[in-house]
Design a protein around this motif. Structure first.
Motif, short mmCIF file in Angstrom:
data_model
loop_
_atom_site.label_atom_id
_atom_site.label_comp_id
_atom_site.label_asym_id
_atom_site.label_seq_id
_atom_site.Cartn_x
_atom_site.Cartn_y
_atom_site.Cartn_z
N ARG A 196 45.99 46.30 46.01
CA ARG A 196 46.19 45.56 44.58
C ARG A 196 46.71 44.34 44.66
O ARG A 196 47.82 44.02 43.78
CB ARG A 196 46.82 46.72 43.76
CG ARG A 196 45.90 48.15 43.63
CD ARG A 196 46.81 49.10 42.93
NE ARG A 196 47.12 48.55 41.52
CZ ARG A 196 48.38 49.26 40.71
NH1 ARG A 196 48.72 50.34 41.34
NH2 ARG A 196 48.41 48.71 39.76
N LEU A 197 46.43 43.48 45.36
CA LEU A 197 47.20 42.46 45.70
C LEU A 197 46.85 41.41 44.43
O LEU A 197 45.64 41.29 43.83
CB LEU A 197 46.86 41.21 46.78
CG LEU A 197 46.91 41.86 48.16
CD1 LEU A 197 46.48 41.24 49.38
CD2 LEU A 197 48.73 42.26 48.39
N PRO A 198 47.95 40.80 43.68
CA PRO A 198 47.77 40.08 42.37
C PRO A 198 46.76 38.87 42.67
O PRO A 198 46.84 38.18 43.82
CB PRO A 198 49.12 39.56 42.01
CG PRO A 198 49.66 39.54 43.27
CD PRO A 198 49.28 40.60 44.12
N GLN A 199 46.01 38.61 41.61
CA GLN A 199 44.98 37.47 41.69
C GLN A 199 44.19 37.56 42.92
O GLN A 199 44.01 36.14 43.08
CB GLN A 199 45.67 36.13 41.13
CG GLN A 199 46.61 36.40 39.82
CD GLN A 199 47.10 35.02 39.31
OE1 GLN A 199 46.81 33.97 39.69
NE2 GLN A 199 47.76 35.16 38.49
N ALA B 224 48.11 32.21 46.45
CA ALA B 224 48.25 31.41 45.15
C ALA B 224 48.36 31.96 43.93
O ALA B 224 47.69 33.04 44.03
CB ALA B 224 47.37 30.16 45.27
N SER B 225 48.80 31.57 42.83
CA SER B 225 48.59 32.04 41.44
C SER B 225 48.24 30.94 40.57
O SER B 225 48.70 29.86 40.67
CB SER B 225 50.19 32.41 41.21
OG SER B 225 50.25 32.93 39.97
N ARG B 226 47.56 31.31 39.73
CA ARG B 226 47.05 30.43 38.38
C ARG B 226 48.03 30.59 37.27
O ARG B 226 47.47 31.09 36.34
CB ARG B 226 45.61 30.87 38.34
CG ARG B 226 44.87 29.82 37.19
CD ARG B 226 43.53 30.48 36.78
NE ARG B 226 42.50 30.27 37.94
CZ ARG B 226 41.49 29.47 38.12
NH1 ARG B 226 41.47 28.73 36.98
NH2 ARG B 226 40.57 29.58 39.04
N GLY C 284 41.71 40.35 36.71
CA GLY C 284 40.58 39.34 36.11
C GLY C 284 40.79 38.17 36.68
O GLY C 284 40.18 37.20 35.78
N ILE C 285 41.66 37.56 37.56
CA ILE C 285 41.99 36.22 37.86
C ILE C 285 41.53 36.15 39.22
O ILE C 285 42.43 36.75 40.28
CB ILE C 285 43.37 35.81 37.64
CG1 ILE C 285 43.47 35.88 36.09
CG2 ILE C 285 43.45 34.34 38.01
CD1 ILE C 285 44.99 35.58 35.86
N ASP C 286 40.60 35.68 39.94
CA ASP C 286 40.11 35.53 41.22
C ASP C 286 40.65 34.25 41.71
O ASP C 286 39.89 33.33 41.89
CB ASP C 286 38.64 35.68 41.37
CG ASP C 286 37.96 37.00 40.92
OD1 ASP C 286 38.69 38.07 40.69
OD2 ASP C 286 36.90 37.02 40.61
N GLU C 287 42.09 34.18 42.17
CA GLU C 287 42.56 32.93 42.59
C GLU C 287 42.62 32.91 44.02
O GLU C 287 42.46 31.89 44.90
CB GLU C 287 44.01 32.86 42.02
CG GLU C 287 44.75 31.55 42.59
CD GLU C 287 43.75 29.97 41.92
OE1 GLU C 287 44.31 29.11 42.31
OE2 GLU C 287 43.10 30.43 40.88
N ASN C 288 42.54 34.07 44.71
CA ASN C 288 42.61 34.33 46.23
C ASN C 288 41.42 35.50 46.42
O ASN C 288 40.91 36.23 45.79
CB ASN C 288 43.75 34.90 46.55
CG ASN C 288 45.14 34.03 46.18
OD1 ASN C 288 45.50 33.14 46.63
ND2 ASN C 288 45.73 34.51 45.17
#
Length: 297
Positions: A69-72, A247-249, A42-46
């Protein structure tokens, strides 16, 4: 199946935070056919943009993107603009690849594809709120060549004219896709890059071209035979690279934080075609690769 940790760094200091969830590209105005997925968490940082190889479509790489399944990280799998002539099934190319006798061109011109991808980047940054320094490119074979050339093209337009890493593509990974040009500009592109290749040569002209064009360059060498990475060892360098550049939020956390991914299976592909292609473009079949620990139990 064992799990693996992907450590992802926090967003760069001074960067402008974009919306947490990005809009889907508008199909009617988007320059290419595509498959898009928002990040599972649910976080589209990349945004990871995937470019398939010669004779394929966007569909297998959309599946690859889901299984990573890369995070964000949202994903966008693109279909190349041109259908290969005289093929009964779907088979696309990023640029004209064959002469009238059906032989591969020795010096193809990727310019038309790069001009279309310029419009893709414009759509993503203007209409979908993606900062260019959050857009990551991943390409296989011909798609890897185009992805790398696009990163250099955007750097020449923005980075070398007083720009910075904040005005260039976030990263590029080319799997067996050499550059089609030999960069001569200075300074070299600041976009972090990986060139995964299979060659018996220790330092080929292809590697030298990448090292000339990109300041932050990592070369991953694998045994000859086959195209996409097929084992834990072959995938690990790419995964580690993404762990560094994504990157990470999560500004409340210092340094790196671990994201646990499960064990999806990924298709791999021969250097020139998928398992669905005719014999004239045939290669090794898809193999199953577990990416929880990047190897089958």
């Amino acid at each position: 199946m064992a799990e693996t940790e992907l450590a992802v760094g926090p967003a760069s200091e001074g960067s402008v935070q974009s919306p947490k969830t990005k809009p889907t590209p508008e199909a009617k105005s988007f320059p290419l056919k595509f498959t898009y997925s928002n990040s599972e968490d649910g976080i589209d940082e990349n945004l990871l943009v995937l470019l398939h190889g010669l004779g394929d479509t966007e569909t297998p790489f959309a599946g690859l993107a889901r299984r990573l399944r890369l995070p964000q990280t949202a994903t966008l799998s693109l279909r190349a603009p041109d259908r290969i002539p005289f093929f009964d099934e779907d088979a696309f190319q990023w640029y004209r690849s064959f002469d009238l006798s059906g032989e591969l061109l020795e010096r193809p011109d990727p310019t038309p594809a790069l001009e279309i991808l310029d419009r893709v980047i414009e759509h993503l940054t203007v209409k979908c709120s993606w900062p260019i320094n959050r857009i990551h490119l991943f390409g296989f074979a011909q798609g890897g060549s185009v992805a790398s050339e696009l990163a250099l093209r955007l750097w020449r337009k923005k980075g070398s004219d007083g720009g910075s890493v904040l005005s260039s593509i976030a990263s590029v990974v080319s799997i067996d896709g050499p550059l089609l040009s030999y960069p001569t500009f200075k300074p070299p592109c600041a976009t972090p890059a990986v060139y995964f290749h299979r060659s018996q040569q220790g330092n080929s002209a292809e590697v030298a071209a990448f090292q000339k064009g990109f300041a932050d360059m990592r070369v991953l060498k694998a045994p000859v035979g086959g195209g996409m990475p097929k084992s834990k060892e072959e995938w690990s360098g790419v995964i580690q690279f993404w762990g560094r550049v994504l990157a990470s939020r999560m500004p409340d956390m210092e340094g790196l934080h671990p994201i646990i991914s499960g064990g999806p299976t990924l298709p791999t592909q021969s250097s020139r075609t998928s398992h669905r292609r005719k014999a004239s473009l045939s290669g090794t079949p898809y193999r199953q690769l577990a990416v929880g620990n990047l190897s089958s139990d």
